[in-house]
Design an enzyme around this catalytic site. Structure first.
Site, PDB file in Angstrom:
ATOM      1  N   GLU A  90     -21.539  50.709 109.643  1.00 44.55           N
ATOM      2  CA  GLU A  90     -21.642  50.024 108.351  1.00 44.55           C
ATOM      3  C   GLU A  90     -22.495  48.763 108.488  1.00 44.55           C
ATOM      4  O   GLU A  90     -23.362  48.484 107.643  1.00 44.55           O
ATOM      5  CB  GLU A  90     -20.248  49.671 107.848  1.00 44.55           C
ATOM      6  CG  GLU A  90     -20.220  48.914 106.539  1.00 44.55           C
ATOM      7  CD  GLU A  90     -18.817  48.409 106.198  1.00 44.55           C
ATOM      8  OE1 GLU A  90     -18.708  47.603 105.268  1.00 44.55           O
ATOM      9  OE2 GLU A  90     -17.860  48.810 106.884  1.00 44.55           O
TER      10      GLU A  90
ATOM     11  N   ASP B 100     -26.083  48.354 106.628  1.00 47.65           N
ATOM     12  CA  ASP B 100     -26.313  47.228 105.716  1.00 47.65           C
ATOM     13  C   ASP B 100     -27.642  46.559 106.035  1.00 47.65           C
ATOM     14  O   ASP B 100     -28.434  46.236 105.133  1.00 47.65           O
ATOM     15  CB  ASP B 100     -25.156  46.233 105.857  1.00 47.65           C
ATOM     16  CG  ASP B 100     -25.394  44.963 105.055  1.00 47.65           C
ATOM     17  OD1 ASP B 100     -25.493  45.043 103.828  1.00 47.65           O
ATOM     18  OD2 ASP B 100     -25.478  43.884 105.676  1.00 47.65           O
TER      19      ASP B 100
ATOM     20  N   ASN C  56     -18.818  51.070 101.638  1.00 51.00           N
ATOM     21  CA  ASN C  56     -18.758  50.895 103.092  1.00 51.00           C
ATOM     22  C   ASN C  56     -19.225  52.158 103.815  1.00 51.00           C
ATOM     23  O   ASN C  56     -20.003  52.095 104.780  1.00 51.00           O
ATOM     24  CB  ASN C  56     -17.330  50.564 103.525  1.00 51.00           C
ATOM     25  CG  ASN C  56     -16.854  49.225 102.996  1.00 51.00           C
ATOM     26  OD1 ASN C  56     -17.648  48.406 102.547  1.00 51.00           O
ATOM     27  ND2 ASN C  56     -15.562  48.998 103.038  1.00 51.00           N
TER      28      ASN C  56
ATOM     29  N   GLU D  38     -22.999  52.745 103.510  1.00 53.31           N
ATOM     30  CA  GLU D  38     -23.754  51.949 104.489  1.00 53.31           C
ATOM     31  C   GLU D  38     -23.634  52.548 105.890  1.00 53.31           C
ATOM     32  O   GLU D  38     -24.609  52.569 106.650  1.00 53.31           O
ATOM     33  CB  GLU D  38     -23.246  50.513 104.487  1.00 53.31           C
ATOM     34  CG  GLU D  38     -23.642  49.738 103.238  1.00 53.31           C
ATOM     35  CD  GLU D  38     -23.109  48.328 103.228  1.00 53.31           C
ATOM     36  OE1 GLU D  38     -23.812  47.429 102.732  1.00 53.31           O
ATOM     37  OE2 GLU D  38     -21.976  48.103 103.725  1.00 53.31           O
TER      38      GLU D  38
END
Length: 246
Positions: free
Chosen positions: A61, A65, A130, A133
């Protein structure tokens, strides 16, 4: 610690179903299926690798991101040559906002692939973003930057990014209200107090006062959410005044 057969047996029927489902979402075949499986492992499983490191989607994650922000930044830099740093930063924030990422994850039904000891009905809304990502992070590790960029173009930019619409999209009503109050030299105050009422879950209530006059109230399960809801109500109550002052 050995990996659980249900999750890491590459010859299982579950793996075959997972491979087909993920391939459909990605638009290409993954090389290393185990990387993608890790993108859907919830920390509640408490799985560790052979070195004792936690096995869940949180590190992916983090990586996803960063990749998402980089690729969106590159897109905006190319598409909006007249945009300065502040403008580009705001536009990127709108595209990768938590609400938007949650919607992307929901649209792809990513929660269907999550492995967890917690019932999925108990997850908060952010699980969708979440995992999205984490999936981006898995793509980068498995196939590199070019495939990651192609996926984001296909799943994020092409169907959802419209520069003109994004310019008018509000991502924080609280920021708008505070900026307006500061610009107009008006005193403001968020008075927050606990308000559980008859609810089993703890709630917070907020009164937003401007120039000592209460202009909006709101309740939510967190202080931050309550302040944002009160700000949104204040924004619509004061919208005419705020637009005149621009």
């Amino acid at each position: 610690m050995n990996f659980p057969p249900k999750i890491f047996n590459s010859h299982s029927k579950e793996d075959g179903d997972f491979f087909l489902g993920i391939t459909k979402i990605l638009g290409f075949k993954p090389k290393n299926l185990q990387i993608f499986k890790k993108a859907f492992l919830h920390r509640s499983l408490n799985i560790k690798d052979m070195e004792g490191n936690p096995m869940n989607y949180e590190r992916l994650e983090f990586l996803g991101d960063s990749m998402l922000g980089t690729i969106i930044s590159k897109y905006l830099y190319s598409m909006v040559p007249e945009g300065d740093e502040g403008y580009l930063t705001k536009m990127r924030s709108k595209i990768v906002s938590r609400d938007h990422l949650n919607e992307l994850g929901k649209d792809l039904n990513l929660i269907d692939y999550v492995e967890s000891r917690i019932p999925k009905s108990h997850f908060g809304n952010n699980i969708h973003g979440n995992v999205f990502e984490a999936l981006v992070g898995a793509i980068y590790l498995d196939r590199g930057y070019s495939y990651c960029e192609k996926f984001i173009n296909k799943r994020v930019i092409e169907p959802y990014v419209d520069i003109e619409q994004l310019e008018g999209k509000v991502i924080s009503y609280k920021s708008l209200v505070i900026e307006w109050c500061q610009k107009m030299k008006k005193d403001f105050d968020y008075n927050v107090y606990e308000d559980t009422g008859n609810d089993t879950v703890k709630h917070f209530a907020v009164k937003l006062s401007i120039e000592q006059n209460v202009v909006a109230k709101a309740r939510a399960t967190s202080k931050k959410k309550a302040e944002e809801r009160a700000s949104k109500r204040a924004y619509y109550a004061l919208q005419h005044q705020m637009e005149k002052s621009e």
